[in-house]
Scaffold this motif. Structure first.
Motif, PDB file in Angstrom:
ATOM      1  N   HIS A 149      13.119   4.416  89.796  1.00 23.26           N
ATOM      2  CA  HIS A 149      13.088   5.771  90.106  1.00 23.26           C
ATOM      3  C   HIS A 149      13.587   5.850  91.335  1.00 23.26           C
ATOM      4  O   HIS A 149      12.971   6.657  92.581  1.00 23.26           O
ATOM      5  CB  HIS A 149      11.305   6.112  90.208  1.00 23.26           C
TER       6      HIS A 149
ATOM      7  N   GLN B  84      15.559   3.756  82.363  1.00 22.98           N
ATOM      8  CA  GLN B  84      14.173   3.430  82.097  1.00 22.98           C
ATOM      9  C   GLN B  84      14.253   2.886  80.545  1.00 22.98           C
ATOM     10  O   GLN B  84      14.625   3.677  79.847  1.00 22.98           O
ATOM     11  CB  GLN B  84      13.254   4.596  81.919  1.00 22.98           C
TER      12      GLN B  84
ATOM     13  N   HIS C 184      18.077   0.381  87.843  1.00 21.36           N
ATOM     14  CA  HIS C 184      17.564   0.800  86.937  1.00 21.36           C
ATOM     15  C   HIS C 184      16.000   0.401  86.949  1.00 21.36           C
ATOM     16  O   HIS C 184      15.545  -0.557  87.519  1.00 21.36           O
ATOM     17  CB  HIS C 184      17.996  -0.018  85.841  1.00 21.36           C
ATOM     18  N   GLY C 185      15.135   1.515  86.304  1.00 17.93           N
ATOM     19  CA  GLY C 185      13.900   1.373  86.306  1.00 17.93           C
ATOM     20  C   GLY C 185      13.078   1.261  87.646  1.00 17.93           C
ATOM     21  O   GLY C 185      11.993   1.079  87.760  1.00 17.93           O
TER      22      GLY C 185
ATOM     23  N   ASP D 295       2.573   6.719  85.503  1.00 14.07           N
ATOM     24  CA  ASP D 295       3.703   5.996  84.482  1.00 14.07           C
ATOM     25  C   ASP D 295       2.966   6.295  83.113  1.00 14.07           C
ATOM     26  O   ASP D 295       1.846   5.751  82.967  1.00 14.07           O
ATOM     27  CB  ASP D 295       4.200   4.689  84.887  1.00 14.07           C
TER      28      ASP D 295
END
Length: 398
Positions: free
Chosen positions: A194, A135, A191-192, A113
């Motif tokens: 992956h 993201q 959301h967030g 990340d």
């Protein structure tokens, strides 16, 4: 190799688009933008790609850095690395153009990340952007590019100007371009986390990078949300160095959106011609193509009035029959996601709630069927235009 990339769109081009955008574009002035990206692939150097594809005037980025992401707006201390363009910190990108940074030393391994921070000293108008990043990004006043934590940051849910990250990698790696609409973009997934199908696909195939080139709302034949697929395919897929495979997932919005907009229905033959033109372009470029069938949308009118019509369902069935009969490699998403008792409807366990977009479990099922299709397809890497192959992760631009 490209480890992460995004498909871009412009600011609204129609009244309908302006009214329905959840995340509109914006401008930046004397502000730092920090964007978080997950890249996949091991390497010891990388390049950053910045885009002004849809800008109306030159875009100047005064300073750029990349760092290992910690949490929220924070980076891991000691990892902040300056990014240069032609040996200088600042870069000016003409309207309609892209800038690729100098290679910089930065070690990545597996899933990494990263935080890419850019300082926008001057206003260049509405940004080239990707609405559904899934993201969170962060914006603060002034030049805070190298700051470990951005205090009192404004949160943003779109991706701006960041076109991709290339990681130096070995030749011969399989690079898949996932080319599609909101199903590829990841709408309906958490959301967030992956959980988009291209993210999951990359984890299912060894020595493989996956580029997420999905745009929510995108259509095969018409410019509504982003350029139509037949127009952007050459730029987004064929021009990407190292791409070996393409997963083609487009056409559902051509069927559903006319009913929402009060426009004439798109004939099945037109969709078949459009898909066929992309398949032929890919074949001429030496790519291995996996064609996805179009998924069910029965009951969608409750959330998206006009999307679900009997005529639209007949068109979907006709196009899917053509895909199954005329494509060398098929990912039959329709077969996997439909309710066996009601084939025009998504299985309830795969439905995000709007009866169009698969949830996390649905994305897992898509990744499974696409991975199997890619393995059946085989295919070798094509020559990467004289460049080193690129590892791919998605940004969801995309």
């Amino acid at each position: 190799m490209t480890t992460w990339t995004a498909a871009f769109r412009s600011a609204p081009v129609s009244a309908y688009e302006s009214m329905t955008l959840i995340h509109p574009s914006r401008a930046f002035h004397d502000q730092t933008l920090r964007q978080i990206v997950r890249v996949r692939g091991a390497g010891d150097r990388l390049r950053i790609r910045l885009s002004n594809q849809y800008g109306k005037q030159p875009l100047t980025i005064a300073r750029t850095s990349v760092a290992a992401h910690d949490t929220r707006s924070s980076i891991i201390a000691g990892t902040d690395t300056a990014v240069t363009f032609g040996g200088t910190a600042h870069v000016t990108i003409d309207a309609g153009a892209e800038a690729v940074s100098d290679p910089i030393g930065f070690v990545t391994a597996g899933d990494s990340d990263l935080a890419v921070s850019t300082y926008h000293a001057s206003d260049a108008g509405l940004a080239t952007y990707h609405p559904f990043a899934l993201q969170t990004g962060y914006v603060v006043a002034g030049d805070a590019v190298s700051r470990t934590r951005l205090t009192a940051a404004e949160e943003v849910e779109s991706r701006f100007h960041l076109g991709g990250i290339d990681i130096g990698g070995p030749e011969g790696r399989r690079v898949i371009a996932a080319f599609g609409d909101s199903l590829t973009d990841g709408v309906g997934t958490a959301h967030g986390t992956h959980r988009r199908y291209p993210d999951l696909l990359a984890g299912r195939l060894a020595d493989t990078s996956v580029l997420n080139l999905g745009i929510a709302g995108n259509r095969l034949l018409s410019d509504v949300f982003g350029e139509r697929g037949v127009a952007r395919f050459e730029r987004d897929v064929l021009a990407a160095p190292g791409v070996t495979h393409v997963v083609l997932e487009l056409g559902l919005n051509d069927i559903g959106m006319p009913g929402m907009l009060g426009l004439p229905a798109v004939p099945a033959d037109d969709l078949i011609d459009g898909l066929g033109s992309i398949i032929r372009q890919a074949a001429r470029a030496g790519l291995t193509t996996v064609v996805a069938t179009m998924t069910p949308f029965g009951g969608a009118n409750g959330v998206s009035p006009g999307f679900d019509t009997p005529e639209g369902e007949r068109t979907r069935q006709r196009v899917n029959e053509w895909i199954r009969a005329h494509s060398d490699v098929v990912a039959d998403l329709d077969h996997v996601l439909r309710d066996p008792a009601a084939p025009a409807v998504l299985r309830s366990e795969y439905d995000s709630g709007d009866h169009i977009h698969p949830n996390d479990a649905g994305a897992e099922a898509i990744a499974d069927i696409v991975a199997g299709a890619v393995l059946r397809a085989g295919g070798r890497a094509r020559a990467p235009h004289g460049q080193q192959s690129r590892a791919v992760t998605s940004l969801n631009t995309e």
